[in-house]
Design a protein around this motif. Sequence first.
Motif, PDB file in Angstrom:
ATOM      1  N   VAL A  29       0.853  -1.181   0.000  1.00  0.00           N
ATOM      2  CA  VAL A  29       0.000   0.000   0.000  1.00  0.00           C
ATOM      3  C   VAL A  29       0.890   1.234   0.000  1.00  0.00           C
ATOM      4  O   VAL A  29       1.712   1.418   0.909  1.00  0.00           O
ATOM      5  CB  VAL A  29      -0.927   0.023   1.230  1.00  0.00           C
ATOM      6  N   GLY A  30       0.752   2.056  -1.036  1.00  0.00           N
ATOM      7  CA  GLY A  30       1.437   3.343  -1.090  1.00  0.00           C
ATOM      8  C   GLY A  30       0.532   4.402  -0.484  1.00  0.00           C
ATOM      9  O   GLY A  30      -0.413   4.869  -1.133  1.00  0.00           O
ATOM     10  N   LEU A  31       0.781   4.758   0.773  1.00  0.00           N
ATOM     11  CA  LEU A  31      -0.086   5.675   1.519  1.00  0.00           C
ATOM     12  C   LEU A  31       0.474   7.091   1.413  1.00  0.00           C
ATOM     13  O   LEU A  31       1.524   7.397   1.981  1.00  0.00           O
ATOM     14  CB  LEU A  31      -0.166   5.236   2.978  1.00  0.00           C
ATOM     15  N   SER A  83       3.616   1.718   3.048  1.00  0.00           N
ATOM     16  CA  SER A  83       4.785   2.369   2.452  1.00  0.00           C
ATOM     17  C   SER A  83       4.375   3.831   2.318  1.00  0.00           C
ATOM     18  O   SER A  83       3.589   4.193   1.445  1.00  0.00           O
ATOM     19  CB  SER A  83       5.105   1.750   1.085  1.00  0.00           C
ATOM     20  N   THR A  84       4.890   4.661   3.204  1.00  0.00           N
ATOM     21  CA  THR A  84       4.364   6.007   3.403  1.00  0.00           C
ATOM     22  C   THR A  84       5.087   7.003   2.519  1.00  0.00           C
ATOM     23  O   THR A  84       6.292   7.221   2.666  1.00  0.00           O
ATOM     24  CB  THR A  84       4.508   6.428   4.875  1.00  0.00           C
ATOM     25  N   MET A 235       2.056  -5.676  -7.017  1.00  0.00           N
ATOM     26  CA  MET A 235       0.764  -4.988  -7.017  1.00  0.00           C
ATOM     27  C   MET A 235       0.817  -3.856  -6.012  1.00  0.00           C
ATOM     28  O   MET A 235       0.972  -4.078  -4.808  1.00  0.00           O
ATOM     29  CB  MET A 235      -0.367  -5.949  -6.660  1.00  0.00           C
ATOM     30  N   ALA A 236       0.704  -2.635  -6.511  1.00  0.00           N
ATOM     31  CA  ALA A 236       0.657  -1.454  -5.652  1.00  0.00           C
ATOM     32  C   ALA A 236      -0.778  -0.956  -5.569  1.00  0.00           C
ATOM     33  O   ALA A 236      -1.508  -0.958  -6.561  1.00  0.00           O
ATOM     34  CB  ALA A 236       1.556  -0.365  -6.219  1.00  0.00           C
ATOM     35  N   LEU A 237      -1.177  -0.527  -4.379  1.00  0.00           N
ATOM     36  CA  LEU A 237      -2.471   0.113  -4.173  1.00  0.00           C
ATOM     37  C   LEU A 237      -2.193   1.501  -3.614  1.00  0.00           C
ATOM     38  O   LEU A 237      -1.659   1.636  -2.512  1.00  0.00           O
ATOM     39  CB  LEU A 237      -3.328  -0.704  -3.207  1.00  0.00           C
ATOM     40  N   ALA A 238      -2.515   2.538  -4.388  1.00  0.00           N
ATOM     41  CA  ALA A 238      -2.198   3.914  -4.014  1.00  0.00           C
ATOM     42  C   ALA A 238      -3.394   4.558  -3.322  1.00  0.00           C
ATOM     43  O   ALA A 238      -4.503   4.576  -3.869  1.00  0.00           O
ATOM     44  CB  ALA A 238      -1.812   4.720  -5.251  1.00  0.00           C
ATOM     45  N   LEU A 239      -3.171   5.082  -2.126  1.00  0.00           N
ATOM     46  CA  LEU A 239      -4.248   5.635  -1.311  1.00  0.00           C
ATOM     47  C   LEU A 239      -3.914   7.047  -0.826  1.00  0.00           C
ATOM     48  O   LEU A 239      -2.764   7.352  -0.542  1.00  0.00           O
ATOM     49  CB  LEU A 239      -4.497   4.747  -0.091  1.00  0.00           C
ATOM     50  N   HIS A 240      -4.962   7.864  -0.717  1.00  0.00           N
ATOM     51  CA  HIS A 240      -4.876   9.219  -0.167  1.00  0.00           C
ATOM     52  C   HIS A 240      -5.929   9.327   0.922  1.00  0.00           C
ATOM     53  O   HIS A 240      -7.124   9.133   0.634  1.00  0.00           O
ATOM     54  CB  HIS A 240      -5.136  10.265  -1.250  1.00  0.00           C
ATOM     55  N   PRO A 241      -5.555   9.636   2.147  1.00  0.00           N
ATOM     56  CA  PRO A 241      -6.530   9.632   3.243  1.00  0.00           C
ATOM     57  C   PRO A 241      -7.707  10.577   3.061  1.00  0.00           C
ATOM     58  O   PRO A 241      -8.787  10.311   3.593  1.00  0.00           O
ATOM     59  CB  PRO A 241      -5.686  10.034   4.461  1.00  0.00           C
ATOM     60  N   PHE A 242      -7.530  11.672   2.324  1.00  0.00           N
ATOM     61  CA  PHE A 242      -8.677  12.564   2.139  1.00  0.00           C
ATOM     62  C   PHE A 242      -9.656  12.021   1.109  1.00  0.00           C
ATOM     63  O   PHE A 242     -10.760  12.551   0.968  1.00  0.00           O
ATOM     64  CB  PHE A 242      -8.230  13.990   1.771  1.00  0.00           C
ATOM     65  N   VAL A 243      -9.261  10.939   0.409  1.00  0.00           N
ATOM     66  CA  VAL A 243     -10.157  10.280  -0.549  1.00  0.00           C
ATOM     67  C   VAL A 243     -10.679   8.975   0.044  1.00  0.00           C
ATOM     68  O   VAL A 243     -11.865   8.813   0.325  1.00  0.00           O
ATOM     69  CB  VAL A 243      -9.449  10.034  -1.890  1.00  0.00           C
ATOM     70  N   ILE A 244      -9.791   8.000   0.243  1.00  0.00           N
ATOM     71  CA  ILE A 244     -10.213   6.687   0.736  1.00  0.00           C
ATOM     72  C   ILE A 244     -10.690   6.757   2.171  1.00  0.00           C
ATOM     73  O   ILE A 244     -11.462   5.888   2.625  1.00  0.00           O
ATOM     74  CB  ILE A 244      -9.065   5.661   0.595  1.00  0.00           C
TER      75      ILE A 244
END
Length: 284
Positions: A29-31, A83-84, A235-244
């Motif tokens: 997870v790319g946070l 993975s921040t 496999m990368a999953l890209a996340l943004h806290p203001f979205v997800i």
Amino acid sequence: MTTELFDYSPITERAAIHWPGGKRVAFYVGLNVEHFLLDRPSTSIWPADLVPDALNYGWRDYGARVGIWRTIDVLDRHGVRASTLLNSMVAEQNPQIIRAGVERDWAWLAHGSTNSILHTGYTRDEERKVLTEIAGTIEAATGRRPKGWMGPGLTETFHTPELLAELGFGYVLDWTNDDQPYRLTVPGMLSVPYTVELNDLGLFLRGLTGPEFLQMVKDQYDVLRADSEHSGRVMALALHPFVIGQPFRAKYLDLALEYITAQPDVWLTTSDEIAEHYRSTTAG
């Protein structure tokens, strides 16, 4: 102009990659943990030329105040370390987030100073100074010197990988052109897969629904697992806290990670560990 940073390498013509324990898909997870400036244009839900821009700033700031904590709960529930991708300004502005990540042994990557300023337009000396300050700030805050880099908006200059190597970095995420790591022409530097496709910011702002997001995560894994019969994939999953981190989306992240973490062929890992394993197990 063609790039001199990497060579063309068809995925069908490479030596096999073998992940630890015989796993077939390395998942991380790319946070994106970011700070935004009040008086600069940034990612917007509704484009506006206002200072202050309360609507868009507030939408982004929800991530630091609320969304990150909901996202952390979901990651913790499934034993996923982030993975921040860290803007260095977060260290000063949101130290509680840093402390939470240190407690969870997150990997820390440099992601510029703020996502309100793209990493462009620097002379070599200016860029060296900027990168040195960013890396030093992150190291001081987290206790670890970052090994990976992703520019704000995936931006680099022509000198970025070389300067990063000088500063002890080992990989970048900016070049989202592969399902496997590969070596750059800059000695010691790798490209590790990231994604602009399986990325909450692009997906949800185009109108994707939670159930559709969940199905995409499942489909991504299933196809990569099939592809990995003879050589491992990432496999990368890209996340943004203001979205997800919005309540009506977070429940689908929970379901997506429930699916991924239940798969017997998945290596739950970080981008740091992917880079380290690839570097130590493949020919230079």
